[in-house]
Design a protein around this motif. Sequence first.
Motif, PDB file in Angstrom:
ATOM      1  N   HIS A  21       0.843  -1.195   0.000  1.00  0.00           N
ATOM      2  CA  HIS A  21       0.000   0.000   0.000  1.00  0.00           C
ATOM      3  C   HIS A  21       0.880   1.247   0.000  1.00  0.00           C
ATOM      4  N   ALA A  22       0.656   2.118  -0.980  1.00  0.00           N
ATOM      5  CA  ALA A  22       1.414   3.365  -1.029  1.00  0.00           C
ATOM      6  C   ALA A  22       0.880   4.374  -0.028  1.00  0.00           C
ATOM      7  N   VAL A  45      -4.476   2.706  -0.294  1.00  0.00           N
ATOM      8  CA  VAL A  45      -4.269   2.868  -1.729  1.00  0.00           C
ATOM      9  C   VAL A  45      -3.134   1.951  -2.156  1.00  0.00           C
ATOM     10  N   ARG A  46      -3.432   1.024  -3.040  1.00  0.00           N
ATOM     11  CA  ARG A  46      -2.417   0.077  -3.497  1.00  0.00           C
ATOM     12  C   ARG A  46      -1.406   0.766  -4.415  1.00  0.00           C
ATOM     13  N   GLU A  47      -0.167   0.309  -4.332  1.00  0.00           N
ATOM     14  CA  GLU A  47       0.899   0.880  -5.158  1.00  0.00           C
ATOM     15  C   GLU A  47       0.585   0.722  -6.646  1.00  0.00           C
ATOM     16  N   GLY A  48       0.910   1.758  -7.407  1.00  0.00           N
ATOM     17  CA  GLY A  48       0.767   1.694  -8.854  1.00  0.00           C
ATOM     18  C   GLY A  48      -0.658   1.707  -9.354  1.00  0.00           C
ATOM     19  N   THR A  49      -1.587   2.226  -8.540  1.00  0.00           N
ATOM     20  CA  THR A  49      -2.994   2.296  -8.941  1.00  0.00           C
ATOM     21  C   THR A  49      -3.513   3.719  -8.762  1.00  0.00           C
ATOM     22  N   VAL A 174       4.206   9.016  -5.312  1.00  0.00           N
ATOM     23  CA  VAL A 174       2.778   9.189  -5.083  1.00  0.00           C
ATOM     24  C   VAL A 174       2.382  10.588  -5.532  1.00  0.00           C
ATOM     25  N   VAL A 200       0.639   6.461 -14.309  1.00  0.00           N
ATOM     26  CA  VAL A 200       0.392   5.196 -13.612  1.00  0.00           C
ATOM     27  C   VAL A 200       1.139   4.066 -14.310  1.00  0.00           C
ATOM     28  N   THR A 205       1.730   6.046  -8.097  1.00  0.00           N
ATOM     29  CA  THR A 205       0.449   5.839  -7.417  1.00  0.00           C
ATOM     30  C   THR A 205      -0.272   7.172  -7.367  1.00  0.00           C
TER      31      THR A 205
END
Length: 350
Positions: A21-22, A45-49, A174, A200, A205
Motif C-alpha cells: 500500500h502506497a 491505496v495500493r501501489e501503482g494504482t 505518489v 500510472v 500511485t
Amino acid sequence: MGGGTVLPMTRTDNNPGGTSHAVTVRGLVKHYGETKALDGVDLDVREGTVMGVLGPNGAGKTTLVRILSTLLAPDAGQATVAGYDVVRQPRQLRRVIGLTGQYASVDEKLPGWENLYLIGRLLDLPRKEARARADELLERFSLTEAARRPASTYSGGMRRRLDLAASMIGRPQVLFLDEPTTGLDPRTRNEVWDEVKAMVGDGVTVLLTTQYMEEAEQLASELTVVDRGKVIAGGRIEELKAKVGGRTLRVRPTDPLELRPLATMLDDLGITGLAATTVDTDTGTLLVPVLSDEQLTAVVGAVTAHGITISSITTELPSLDEVFLSLTGHRASAPQDATPTIDTLEEVAV
C-alpha cells in the motif's frame, strides 16, 4: 484547494514499511472549530494504482489531500505515504510526492520551460538534469512549441498540463490530484486523463479527488466515497454498483413494432416489485428495472411465453452517478446550500 501546489520531490526507493500500500490511513480526524472535516477516515491505496475519492462539496476530500501531503496536521489518527508518517516524517515524505490542485499555479511571468527548470533547481537537481527534465516533460505534455512563451499566454488547458508537468519534475512515487480537471473543456480533460494513465503506467500511485463520475470511471481502479467527513463506501467500481443493487434489463425485439405491446404486456403481468418499463424508440429497446434474479427470470420467461422474437437481451448495472446518488442522497454535481463548506473553512484556517 485554491490552487495547484508542487512539493519538493526527489526520487527515492525508500519504503520502510515494505507494504504493497502506497497510502495507509487509520482513524484520521480534523476539526475546523465546531466543524468536523474528517471523522475517523480509513483508507488504503495500493501501489501503482489510481484511488478515486468521491464526495459532495464540503465532504472533506481536500482536507484529506492536504493532510496526506503534509500541508495540514491531523487532530487524531495516523497516515503513512510511501512508508513515511505524515506527521513525524514530513521532510522525507515531501521528497517522494507531488500535488496538483484544482487550479494551475504556475508563475505566469515566466516561460513554461523556465517554470519547470526553476522547480528542478529548487529540488536540488543539477543544472544539466534540470534542463533535460524540463525538455522531457514539455515534450511529453505537448508544450514544446510554447516552451519559451510566458505562461500568461497559455490557454487554461496548457496551464493545467504545465502544472501537471511541474508536479512530475522530481519523479514522485505518489501523486495527489485534487479535482485536476475542474473547468476544463472535454478535449483538454481527455488529454489530462491520458497523461494520468501514462504516469500510472510508469509506476506512480495516484490519489484522485473528483466530482466527475466519468473521470472516476476512466481513471480509478478503486473508489472511496466520503460524505460529511466519513467514508461511507469503498471498493472497485463494479463492486459498488452491485452493492447499490438494481439492474436494467434491456430487451430488443426483432420487430420494433413489438416494443409497445411488449411493454404493456409486462406492466399488466403484475410481477411482484417490478417497476414500470420504459420504451426507448431511439435504440429500439425496452428498459425493464429489475431488483432481483427472480424478477429477471420472470421477465425473460414472460417474453418467451408470449412468442415474441427477441434480437437481444442484456443487463446493465447502475451508472456510477446513480451509485453516488444512492449513497449520498444527491448527484455529484448538485449545488450545495449557501453555508460555508469544509473546503471554505480550511482556506480560512490555513
